[in-house]
Design an enzyme around this catalytic site. Structure first.
Site, PDB file in Angstrom:
ATOM      1  N   GLU A 104      10.258  -0.928  -1.825  1.00 49.64           N
ATOM      2  CA  GLU A 104      10.919  -1.804  -0.843  1.00 49.64           C
ATOM      3  C   GLU A 104      11.588  -2.990  -1.531  1.00 49.64           C
ATOM      4  O   GLU A 104      11.534  -4.127  -1.044  1.00 49.64           O
ATOM      5  CB  GLU A 104       9.889  -2.304   0.192  1.00 49.64           C
ATOM      6  CG  GLU A 104       9.147  -1.183   0.890  1.00 49.64           C
ATOM      7  CD  GLU A 104       8.214  -1.652   2.006  1.00 49.64           C
ATOM      8  OE1 GLU A 104       8.294  -2.816   2.443  1.00 49.64           O
ATOM      9  OE2 GLU A 104       7.389  -0.831   2.450  1.00 49.64           O
ATOM     10  N   GLU A 144      -0.281  -0.737   3.079  1.00 47.80           N
ATOM     11  CA  GLU A 144      -0.941  -2.056   3.032  1.00 47.80           C
ATOM     12  C   GLU A 144      -2.438  -1.968   3.305  1.00 47.80           C
ATOM     13  O   GLU A 144      -2.948  -2.527   4.275  1.00 47.80           O
ATOM     14  CB  GLU A 144      -0.234  -3.015   3.994  1.00 47.80           C
ATOM     15  CG  GLU A 144       1.272  -3.082   3.691  1.00 47.80           C
ATOM     16  CD  GLU A 144       2.037  -4.107   4.513  1.00 47.80           C
ATOM     17  OE1 GLU A 144       1.508  -4.564   5.545  1.00 47.80           O
ATOM     18  OE2 GLU A 144       3.173  -4.431   4.119  1.00 47.80           O
TER      19      GLU A 144
HETATM   20  C1  XIL Z   1       9.949  -4.246   8.407  1.00 45.94           C
HETATM   21  C2  XIL Z   1      11.312  -3.850   8.959  1.00 45.94           C
HETATM   22  O1  XIL Z   1      12.277  -3.982   7.943  1.00 45.94           O
HETATM   23  C3  XIL Z   1      11.654  -4.733  10.121  1.00 45.94           C
HETATM   24  O2  XIL Z   1      12.882  -4.313  10.702  1.00 45.94           O
HETATM   25  C4  XIL Z   1      10.528  -4.681  11.152  1.00 45.94           C
HETATM   26  O3  XIL Z   1      10.801  -5.566  12.161  1.00 45.94           O
HETATM   27  C5  XIL Z   1       9.203  -5.043  10.517  1.00 45.94           C
HETATM   28  O4  XIL Z   1       8.962  -4.179   9.417  1.00 45.94           O
HETATM   29  N1  XIL Z   1       6.675  -3.986   4.505  1.00 45.94           N
HETATM   30  C6  XIL Z   1       6.830  -2.726   5.030  1.00 45.94           C
HETATM   31  C7  XIL Z   1       7.959  -2.437   5.946  1.00 45.94           C
HETATM   32  O5  XIL Z   1       6.082  -1.805   4.640  1.00 45.94           O
HETATM   33  O6  XIL Z   1       7.647  -1.428   6.885  1.00 45.94           O
HETATM   34  C8  XIL Z   1       8.426  -3.683   6.655  1.00 45.94           C
HETATM   35  O7  XIL Z   1       9.588  -3.343   7.396  1.00 45.94           O
HETATM   36  C9  XIL Z   1       8.695  -4.791   5.669  1.00 45.94           C
HETATM   37  C10 XIL Z   1       7.447  -5.158   4.913  1.00 45.94           C
END
Ligand code: XIL
Length: 378
Positions: A277, A162
């Site tokens: 994701e 990010e």
């Molecule tokens: C999220 C996890 O799924 C949660 O369990 C945690 O509380 C917060 O992070 N983008 C990302 C991930 O790159 O690392 C994030 O994961 C979701 C959004």
């Protein structure tokens, strides 16, 4: 480009999903052994997998078995973040990540490390250390130690997560994170260079969100990402690929031509692309469960057909595997007006394949075959 045939394909995949759900064994089994998405993806040179939080499988053997069947790639959902690895300055806690690697080894799976430089999931001591001018040391020490420990065992790393936020005031479009404020844009160079030095064989990714839709903001985000990648490459920074998080949301404006062109531009820089994701939020869809699940599948089909048309796209990982465990159940982005839980992932809470599972399988089967990357499990 194939994206123009999306409408018809989405309809066909919807029909297929209905058949699979109505008669177990149709398309999901070979003899008595269920076929997982990992096998379907592998047949086209693609890697499929999902994020895994260890707690979700600790007392859930059925879910653990589903991961084994469906996933060639596991992504630690939290165990490789600073909050998971670094309870205190000078302390590394590797038990979670070690355990995840053990699971992957036992089941012939690969691991994508997530993530080394991010502004979230930071333990409280990190901002303090940054204010004290220790940013360079703690970042390079962290990456050398973590990537070095798993050298040759974690073949892909989301090095930076990010990095862009073009509306947050910087001319270069970079997100003004605590790391960036402390070290300037060279924090990105440092992260990639340290990772390359610690494991010269690992594939190093920039991973970012909100790059999939046709809104003016996402347009600015795509331009900022392209500019960043070009700048990093021009400076000789070892970045190998871009991850599109792809937290899809039904109702957002999707234009396959825009996304197709963007991925072509990234591939044109000589980079690989991964969908990292994937999940599909359906807050905008009313109706019964079959209606919602079909809308999720259709939305994903349009997206997947577009991105998989490019041979530079090598892998797809969802952010979780079953609706039992989605992060959206604990996040404001996951709220539906009717208070019902989201159904964003390929398996339902009973671990049955949903229309989204079928949409993934169909998209993999229909994808042009590509040469599988060296890091993929055999
Ligand atoms: C999220 C996890 O799924 C949660 O369990 C945690 O509380 C917060 O992070 N983008 C990302 C991930 O790159 O690392 C994030 O994961 C979701 C959004």
């Amino acid at each position: 480009m194939r994206a123009q045939r999306i409408g018809r394909r989405a309809v066909l995949s919807g029909l297929g999903a209905g058949l699979v759900l109505a008669s177990p064994g149709n398309g999901t089994t070979a003899g008595s052994k269920p076929i997982g998405l990992r096998a379907i993806a592998a047949s086209r040179g693609l890697a499929y997998g999902a994020a895994l939080g260890l707690r979700s499988v600790d007392e859930d053997q059925a879910l653990a078995d589903a991961y084994t069947r469906e996933c060639a790639v596991l992504v630690p959902e939290g165990d490789a973040k600073w909050a998971g690895l670094r309870p205190a300055a000078g302390v590394f806690r590797f038990d979670g990540l070690d355990r995840l690697l053990g699971i992957a080894d036992r089941h012939g799976q690969s691991v994508r490390g997530h993530t080394l430089l991010w502004h979230e999931a930071l333990p409280a001591w990190v901002p303090e250390a940054l204010r004290a001018g220790q940013g360079y040391d703690i970042l390079s020490d962290h990456i050398f130690t973590v990537v070095g420990r798993y050298r040759g065992r974690i073949p892909v790393w989301d090095v930076v997560n990010e990095a862009v936020a073009p509306d947050e005031g910087r001319e270069d479009g970079l997100r003004p994170t605590p790391w960036l404020r402390a070290l300037g844009p060279r924090c990105l160079d440092l992260a990639f260079k340290a990772a390359r030095a610690a494991d010269p064989g690992a594939v190093l990714m920039l991973n970012d969100h909100d790059l999939e839709y046709a809104s003016p903001l996402q347009d600015r985000r795509r331009r900022a990402v392209l500019r960043l990648l070009e700048t990093l490459l021009a400076r000789g920074v070892p970045v190998d690929g871009l991850g599109l998080q792809s937290h899809l949301r039904i109702g957002r404006p999707f234009d396959p031509r825009i996304l197709h062109r963007f991925i072509g531009e990234v591939g044109g820089l000589g980079l690989m692309v991964m969908i990292t994701e994937l999940d599909v939020g359906d807050a905008a869809v009313t109706g019964d469960i079959p209606t919602r699940d079909q809308a999720v599948a259709d939305h994903a089909s349009a997206f997947l057909d577009t991105v998989l048309d490019h041979a530079c796209v090598k892998a797809v990982t969802c952010w979780g595997l079953s609706d039992r465990q989605s992060w959206l159940h604990h996040h404001p982005a996951g709220w539906r007006p009717d208070g019902q839980p989201m159904r964003p992932l390929p398996l339902d809470v009973e671990l049955r394949p949903k229309p989204l599972w079928q949409a993934l399988g169909d998209a993999f089967r229909n994808a042009p075959k590509r040469s599988s990357a060296a890091w993929m499990p055999g």
